[in-house]
Design a protein around this motif. Structure first.
Motif, short mmCIF file in Angstrom:
data_model
loop_
_atom_site.label_atom_id
_atom_site.label_comp_id
_atom_site.label_asym_id
_atom_site.label_seq_id
_atom_site.Cartn_x
_atom_site.Cartn_y
_atom_site.Cartn_z
N ILE A 254 0.85 -1.19 0.00
CA ILE A 254 0.00 0.00 0.00
C ILE A 254 0.88 1.24 0.00
O ILE A 254 0.71 2.15 -0.83
CB ILE A 254 -0.96 0.01 1.21
CG1 ILE A 254 -1.93 -1.15 1.11
CG2 ILE A 254 -1.70 1.34 1.30
CD1 ILE A 254 -2.76 -1.38 2.36
N SER A 255 1.83 1.30 0.90
CA SER A 255 2.73 2.45 0.99
C SER A 255 3.53 2.65 -0.29
O SER A 255 3.63 3.76 -0.80
CB SER A 255 3.67 2.27 2.18
OG SER A 255 4.61 3.30 2.23
N VAL B 156 1.12 3.89 -3.11
CA VAL B 156 0.69 5.28 -2.90
C VAL B 156 1.84 6.24 -3.17
O VAL B 156 1.65 7.29 -3.81
CB VAL B 156 0.09 5.46 -1.49
CG1 VAL B 156 -0.13 6.93 -1.16
CG2 VAL B 156 -1.22 4.69 -1.37
N CYS B 157 3.04 5.91 -2.74
CA CYS B 157 4.21 6.77 -3.01
C CYS B 157 4.48 6.88 -4.50
O CYS B 157 4.77 7.97 -5.01
CB CYS B 157 5.44 6.23 -2.30
SG CYS B 157 5.42 6.49 -0.52
N GLU C 270 1.86 9.16 -5.99
CA GLU C 270 2.12 10.57 -5.66
C GLU C 270 3.24 11.13 -6.51
O GLU C 270 3.19 12.30 -6.92
CB GLU C 270 2.44 10.70 -4.17
CG GLU C 270 1.22 10.50 -3.29
CD GLU C 270 1.54 10.54 -1.81
OE1 GLU C 270 2.73 10.60 -1.44
OE2 GLU C 270 0.59 10.51 -1.01
N ASN D 216 -5.34 -4.97 -0.07
CA ASN D 216 -4.59 -3.83 -0.60
C ASN D 216 -5.38 -3.05 -1.64
O ASN D 216 -5.31 -1.83 -1.68
CB ASN D 216 -3.26 -4.28 -1.20
CG ASN D 216 -2.24 -4.64 -0.16
OD1 ASN D 216 -2.56 -4.76 1.03
ND2 ASN D 216 -1.00 -4.81 -0.57
N ALA E 195 -7.74 -0.58 0.05
CA ALA E 195 -7.02 0.49 0.74
C ALA E 195 -6.38 1.46 -0.24
O ALA E 195 -6.42 2.68 -0.04
CB ALA E 195 -5.96 -0.11 1.66
N ILE E 196 -5.80 0.94 -1.31
CA ILE E 196 -5.16 1.82 -2.31
C ILE E 196 -6.22 2.64 -3.02
O ILE E 196 -6.04 3.84 -3.25
CB ILE E 196 -4.33 0.97 -3.30
CG1 ILE E 196 -3.12 0.38 -2.58
CG2 ILE E 196 -3.90 1.81 -4.50
CD1 ILE E 196 -2.38 -0.68 -3.38
N ALA F 71 -9.09 3.64 -1.87
CA ALA F 71 -9.57 4.68 -0.96
C ALA F 71 -8.54 5.80 -0.81
O ALA F 71 -8.90 6.98 -0.75
CB ALA F 71 -9.88 4.07 0.41
N ALA F 72 -7.26 5.44 -0.77
CA ALA F 72 -6.22 6.45 -0.58
C ALA F 72 -6.03 7.31 -1.82
O ALA F 72 -5.73 8.50 -1.71
CB ALA F 72 -4.89 5.77 -0.22
N LEU F 73 -6.19 6.73 -3.00
CA LEU F 73 -5.88 7.46 -4.24
C LEU F 73 -7.11 7.95 -4.99
O LEU F 73 -6.99 8.80 -5.87
CB LEU F 73 -5.05 6.57 -5.17
CG LEU F 73 -3.70 6.13 -4.64
CD1 LEU F 73 -3.02 5.19 -5.63
CD2 LEU F 73 -2.81 7.34 -4.37
#
Length: 111
Positions: free
Chosen positions: A35-36, A39-40, A43, A68, A71-72, A74-76
């Motif tokens: 996930i991290s 997302v990085c 970004e 994953n 979660a990805i 939702a984050a992006l």
């Protein structure tokens, strides 16, 4: 080919997108810690002016086990496809392609 000793920071110096950027398709990491990393990477693409269209995760055994994708997404704020990983070599890709080929056709149509 990129040199193997090229630091990640050097890769971040990639040129910025033009005024009308092409949509980016990001192949994310379905493993623990993915996930991290995904997302990085997203970004970085966005900071360079690229339009993130979608994220694809190749997961062993068909995917979805670690959550994953949710979660990805939702984050992006983009669609995330969780697809089965290709079989290890030397296994043929025919059966895998029959399973995922329609997803790739849909991805191309969306770009």
């Amino acid at each position: 080919a990129l040199p193997t000793a090229l630091p990640t920071a050097k890769l971040a110096e990639a040129p910025r997108a033009t005024e009308t950027p092409l949509p980016a398709l990001l192949v994310g990491d379905a493993a623990l810690g993915g996930i991290s990393a995904t997302v990085c990477a997203a970004e970085l693409l966005r900071s360079r002016g690229h339009a993130l269209h979608e994220v694809v995760l190749f997961e062993p055994g068909g995917g979805g086990g670690l959550g994953n994708a949710e979660a990805i997404g939702a984050a992006l704020g983009v669609r995330v496809r969780s697809l089965p990983a290709p079989p290890p070599l030397p296994e043929p890709l025919d059966g895998w392609w029959e399973e995922v080929g329609a997803h790739f056709a849909e991805l191309l149509d969306g770009l």
